[in-house]
Design an enzyme around this catalytic site. Sequence first.
Site, PDB file in Angstrom:
ATOM      1  N   ASP A 103     -56.852  49.932 -57.166  1.00 35.83           N
ATOM      2  CA  ASP A 103     -57.905  49.012 -56.720  1.00 35.83           C
ATOM      3  C   ASP A 103     -59.293  49.631 -56.885  1.00 35.83           C
ATOM      4  O   ASP A 103     -60.074  49.721 -55.927  1.00 35.83           O
ATOM      5  CB  ASP A 103     -57.710  48.613 -55.254  1.00 35.83           C
TER       6      ASP A 103
ATOM      7  N   GLU B  67     -54.968  36.938 -54.751  1.00 32.34           N
ATOM      8  CA  GLU B  67     -55.765  37.846 -53.926  1.00 32.34           C
ATOM      9  C   GLU B  67     -56.827  38.507 -54.804  1.00 32.34           C
ATOM     10  O   GLU B  67     -57.055  38.124 -55.953  1.00 32.34           O
ATOM     11  CB  GLU B  67     -54.875  38.914 -53.287  1.00 32.34           C
TER      12      GLU B  67
END
Length: 541
Positions: free
Chosen positions: A80, A308
């Site tokens: 991420d 998401e």
Amino acid sequence: MKKLRLLYKGILGSMIYTLLLTGTACSKDEPVSEEEQEVIEEEKEEPETNSFVGPTYKDDYTSIASWSERSQWNLANVHDPTVVKDGEYYYMYQTDASYGNAHEGHGHYPYRRSKDLINWEFKGAVFPEAPSWIKDSLNSMRADMDPSLPPIENPNYGFWAPHVTKVDDKFRLYYSVVVTNPIIGNDPNSSWTERAFIGLAESNDLSSGNWEDKGMVISSIADGEETYLRDNGNDWSGYFKFNAIDPSFVVTPEGEQWLIYGSWHSGISAVQVDPSTGKPSKLEALEDYGVRIAGRGNVGSNRWQGLEAPEIIYNQETGFYYLFQAYDELSVAYNTRVVRSQNITGPYYGIDGGNVTEGAEAYPILTHPYKFDGHTGWVGISHPSVFQNPDTGKWFYSSQGRLPENVAGINVSNAVMMGQIREIYWTQDGWPLVAPERYAGVPDTEITKAEIVGTWEGITLEYQYRSMQTSYDVIFRADNSLGGGLDGTWSLDADSGILTINGNDFIVDTAWDWEASPREETLTYAGIASSGASIWGKKVD
């Protein structure tokens, strides 16, 4: 040097071809001209070599995955990522994650820096320990519930998905902290886990490593539609409406500042923030937590939507906001979609016209599990950071990639997470494309028709849950016909760098062949199929 060498090779080839046609090829007794001799000598000096040296580090980094080897990590142990440039360096921050949990006990939100987006230096972590406001805010909210709940004395935290951005002369780091304790009891199958929080830290100078924590920005919000009790582990009707993780941030042309966030529960939310604080002006009512700008499926009733990691940018050249989203679970199936709108709160539409704000499936697909020949391939390629080089204007896509499950010789191979940076191209009608190969700084050169001729591998990134799309051969012939796994015709507009295949346009570029052994320069192309799937190609011969 490559462009000059290709030019010389073209001159030499033209000379030889002309001489053969006219029957006047030089014998060993006939002198050659001074120009011909210069070309021949150039070919002797550099027949097929190239001065460019690209990355050589291994994708299987398990031998150096430990904390003691962190100086050798480069882009190993990245998950991420979020990237921004400050001065001569790019800085990358990330989720607390690593192969074998090597990061544990060494702070939160690891970061590294690079001058060229290729070679990265691990620097440490933003916070030495969890900010104290998280526990205080959590237990204050629990006490205010009806009926009130007792405090959690030792919360279990997950430190996830930060987002770094520059606002005026300051840098903001929005970060996610998830409390993983069940709301009541100890069984996550009988109670939903506690809420998540988005916090904010600020810095004037990223090279200093100093951050001032500004506390809570927003938290997960319940809307009263569901209770926090679960019937069983298969009850996926989420308790919280908006899940306060995965922040992204954008400034509109009018100067408004917006936080975009959300994951799975009820879609993606956009909330306006006060420019002076970077936070919503108030959090008193449900509407203060933002409005849904993207969902998946029946957004009115489905509270467990497989999307998401919103990442939003505004492209001044096209006049659109682009909302990048991760679909599906992150270990294998992760794939990236993008939609756009001329308004920050939507509606957002896909390339097929689908209204994603109302739950339509998002297209185009930009990344998907895939495999070129000569490599295990990559899965879990999403949760992107989309950022721009402020000096050149080039856009980039960065995410993790995971190795597939059960790769021979690698223990828990799917836990190998390698940071990946790819260039973003823009189609003529204003849609982004992600490069097929990772960025390696290969010099841009003029690409000729002669270079296109040969054998390529193509991959169509059609959506297939938890499955890798594999390559097929495409042969580009000198007569502009196609062979191998694709029939039809092709052409190249050298001025624009557009490769047309059966009437469809593709952007062709120089690249680094990460799958080759040894690695070497190659060419790639990228485009979008009528289905909304990206199509990638790589020259192999």
